[in-house]
Design a protein around this motif. Structure first.
Motif, PDB file in Angstrom:
ATOM      1  N   THR A 211       0.929  -1.230   0.029  1.00  0.00           N
ATOM      2  CA  THR A 211       0.007   0.006   0.171  1.00  0.00           C
ATOM      3  C   THR A 211       0.972   1.271   0.059  1.00  0.00           C
ATOM      4  O   THR A 211       2.104   1.187   0.195  1.00  0.00           O
ATOM      5  N   ALA A 212       0.260   2.375  -0.247  1.00  0.00           N
ATOM      6  CA  ALA A 212       0.896   3.830  -0.176  1.00  0.00           C
ATOM      7  C   ALA A 212       1.771   4.168   0.726  1.00  0.00           C
ATOM      8  O   ALA A 212       2.912   4.711   0.943  1.00  0.00           O
ATOM      9  N   PHE A 213       1.139   3.415   2.116  1.00  0.00           N
ATOM     10  CA  PHE A 213       1.933   3.888   3.438  1.00  0.00           C
ATOM     11  C   PHE A 213       3.622   3.365   3.371  1.00  0.00           C
ATOM     12  O   PHE A 213       4.457   3.984   3.980  1.00  0.00           O
ATOM     13  N   TYR A 214       3.731   2.251   2.647  1.00  0.00           N
ATOM     14  CA  TYR A 214       5.023   1.624   2.619  1.00  0.00           C
ATOM     15  C   TYR A 214       5.896   2.063   1.392  1.00  0.00           C
ATOM     16  O   TYR A 214       7.051   1.445   1.202  1.00  0.00           O
ATOM     17  N   GLU A 215       5.131   2.845   0.651  1.00  0.00           N
ATOM     18  CA  GLU A 215       6.271   3.232  -0.617  1.00  0.00           C
ATOM     19  C   GLU A 215       7.470   3.635  -0.572  1.00  0.00           C
ATOM     20  O   GLU A 215       8.310   3.430  -1.381  1.00  0.00           O
ATOM     21  N   SER A 216       7.759   4.516   0.565  1.00  0.00           N
ATOM     22  CA  SER A 216       9.243   5.011   0.990  1.00  0.00           C
ATOM     23  C   SER A 216       9.991   4.051   1.822  1.00  0.00           C
ATOM     24  O   SER A 216      10.961   4.477   1.835  1.00  0.00           O
ATOM     25  N   PHE A 217       9.349   3.131   2.148  1.00  0.00           N
ATOM     26  CA  PHE A 217      10.174   2.108   3.093  1.00  0.00           C
ATOM     27  C   PHE A 217      11.258   1.237   2.326  1.00  0.00           C
ATOM     28  O   PHE A 217      11.054   0.879   1.182  1.00  0.00           O
ATOM     29  N   THR A 218      12.605   1.363   2.888  1.00  0.00           N
ATOM     30  CA  THR A 218      13.377   0.420   2.401  1.00  0.00           C
ATOM     31  C   THR A 218      12.984  -1.104   2.556  1.00  0.00           C
ATOM     32  O   THR A 218      12.286  -1.307   3.243  1.00  0.00           O
ATOM     33  N   ASN A 219      13.809  -2.146   1.844  1.00  0.00           N
ATOM     34  CA  ASN A 219      13.537  -3.407   2.098  1.00  0.00           C
ATOM     35  C   ASN A 219      13.944  -3.692   3.497  1.00  0.00           C
ATOM     36  O   ASN A 219      13.044  -4.603   3.956  1.00  0.00           O
ATOM     37  N   GLU A 220      14.762  -3.262   3.983  1.00  0.00           N
ATOM     38  CA  GLU A 220      15.213  -3.553   5.418  1.00  0.00           C
ATOM     39  C   GLU A 220      14.073  -3.124   6.334  1.00  0.00           C
ATOM     40  O   GLU A 220      13.845  -3.692   7.347  1.00  0.00           O
ATOM     41  N   GLU A 221      13.408  -1.963   6.208  1.00  0.00           N
ATOM     42  CA  GLU A 221      12.370  -1.376   6.855  1.00  0.00           C
ATOM     43  C   GLU A 221      10.977  -2.286   6.699  1.00  0.00           C
ATOM     44  O   GLU A 221      10.376  -2.508   7.802  1.00  0.00           O
ATOM     45  N   ILE A 222      11.101  -3.044   5.685  1.00  0.00           N
ATOM     46  CA  ILE A 222       9.829  -3.715   5.163  1.00  0.00           C
ATOM     47  C   ILE A 222      10.148  -5.054   6.051  1.00  0.00           C
ATOM     48  O   ILE A 222       9.138  -5.569   6.713  1.00  0.00           O
ATOM     49  N   ASP A 223      11.320  -5.384   6.120  1.00  0.00           N
ATOM     50  CA  ASP A 223      11.521  -6.767   6.947  1.00  0.00           C
ATOM     51  C   ASP A 223      11.387  -6.418   8.463  1.00  0.00           C
ATOM     52  O   ASP A 223      10.720  -7.283   9.257  1.00  0.00           O
ATOM     53  N   GLU A 224      11.578  -5.264   8.932  1.00  0.00           N
ATOM     54  CA  GLU A 224      11.392  -5.048  10.309  1.00  0.00           C
ATOM     55  C   GLU A 224      10.061  -4.821  10.706  1.00  0.00           C
ATOM     56  O   GLU A 224       9.520  -5.361  11.582  1.00  0.00           O
ATOM     57  N   ALA A 225       9.100  -4.239   9.678  1.00  0.00           N
ATOM     58  CA  ALA A 225       7.779  -3.928  10.118  1.00  0.00           C
ATOM     59  C   ALA A 225       7.107  -5.383  10.105  1.00  0.00           C
ATOM     60  O   ALA A 225       6.216  -5.539  10.860  1.00  0.00           O
ATOM     61  N   LEU A 226       7.567  -6.383   8.982  1.00  0.00           N
ATOM     62  CA  LEU A 226       6.864  -7.662   9.020  1.00  0.00           C
ATOM     63  C   LEU A 226       7.000  -8.299  10.380  1.00  0.00           C
ATOM     64  O   LEU A 226       6.095  -8.720  10.838  1.00  0.00           O
ATOM     65  N   LYS A 227       8.406  -8.348  10.735  1.00  0.00           N
ATOM     66  CA  LYS A 227       8.803  -9.214  11.863  1.00  0.00           C
ATOM     67  C   LYS A 227       8.102  -8.534  13.188  1.00  0.00           C
ATOM     68  O   LYS A 227       7.330  -9.395  14.062  1.00  0.00           O
ATOM     69  N   ARG A 228       8.016  -7.336  13.057  1.00  0.00           N
ATOM     70  CA  ARG A 228       7.369  -6.682  14.548  1.00  0.00           C
ATOM     71  C   ARG A 228       5.926  -6.770  14.502  1.00  0.00           C
ATOM     72  O   ARG A 228       5.253  -6.773  15.474  1.00  0.00           O
ATOM     73  N   ASP A 229       5.505  -6.426  13.087  1.00  0.00           N
ATOM     74  CA  ASP A 229       3.910  -6.485  13.158  1.00  0.00           C
ATOM     75  C   ASP A 229       3.312  -7.870  13.471  1.00  0.00           C
ATOM     76  O   ASP A 229       2.494  -7.911  14.051  1.00  0.00           O
ATOM     77  N   VAL A 230       4.240  -8.962  13.083  1.00  0.00           N
ATOM     78  CA  VAL A 230       3.665 -10.406  13.300  1.00  0.00           C
ATOM     79  C   VAL A 230       3.657 -10.534  14.701  1.00  0.00           C
ATOM     80  O   VAL A 230       2.896 -11.205  15.423  1.00  0.00           O
TER      81      VAL A 230
END
Length: 213
Positions: free
Chosen positions: A69-88
């Motif tokens: 989604t648009a919220f994550y467009e500026s995220f780096t791959n590393e930030e997506i990884d961190e978001a995924l692990k923390r969110d889960v």
């Protein structure tokens, strides 16, 4: 059928929705489903797996993150990884704080296998059974978690999947408590390009293996 729909606050205050489905209020079993980036918990692999585990009288948890989604467009791959692990982790912490389970199934597909690998260290998941659908075998964390796992596991991937690595898959087959299944001609969705009927046959075979697991 009891359906609980809720959300937690995730990485950078994102809203992370989840759904908990239950047929038996006394169950001690929980199946946790971790979808892919574009392959949601409503995709056929998860839809029919949900039915399998509900029929086993397990509760089913869908973690419905949406990193495209648009919220994550500026995220780096590393930030997506961190978001995924923390969110889960936040969703699972929330659900486990309100329910008492002793039997766990963990099912991850594609992006979800990153979170799955991260969650396996939980004490509660010591005896969990693990299903890896189209895992990201190019990633050291995912591959290492599967090949070294001491938990009973099922791994399924197609040989036309861009994340399939023949040498790494052969190493997975050396794990004696992991059933590694290679599906000829199947892509990253475990489907056959241009062959919907053949794709349904694969889906049926995959769900049968999950049901028998």
């Amino acid at each position: 059928m009891k359906i609980i729909t809720d959300s937690v606050t995730g990485f950078k205050d994102a809203n992370i929705p989840y759904t908990l489905l239950s047929k038996n209020s006394n169950t001690k079993s929980l199946a946790i489903m971790l979808p892919g980036l574009g392959y949601t918990a409503q995709g056929p692999l998860f839809h029919y797996s949900t039915g399998v585990f509900l029929n086993k009288n397990a509760d089913v948890l869908h973690i419905n993150y949406q990193y495209n989604t648009a919220f994550y467009e500026s995220f780096t791959n590393e930030e997506i990884d961190e978001a995924l692990k923390r969110d889960v982790r936040n969703v699972i912490d929330t659900v486990l704080s309100a329910h008492t389970y002793s039997v766990f199934y963990l099912i991850g597909k594609s992006l979800g296998t990153i979170a799955l690998a991260s969650e396996l260290g939980r004490t509660a998941f010591f005896d969990a059974k693990v299903i890896w659908l189209t895992p990201l075998l190019n990633r050291e964390d995912v591959f290492g978690s599967i090949v070294k796992s001491k938990k009973r596991g099922l791994c399924m991937i197609g040989d036309k999947d861009p994340y399939y690595k023949e040498d790494r898959f052969q190493q997975l087959k050396d794990n004696p408590i992991l059933n590694s299944v290679l599906i000829p001609e199947a892509n990253h969705s475990l489907e056959l390009d241009g062959d919907p009927v053949g794709s349904v046959d694969i889906l049926k075979a995959v769900i049968a293996k999950i049901e028998a697991f």
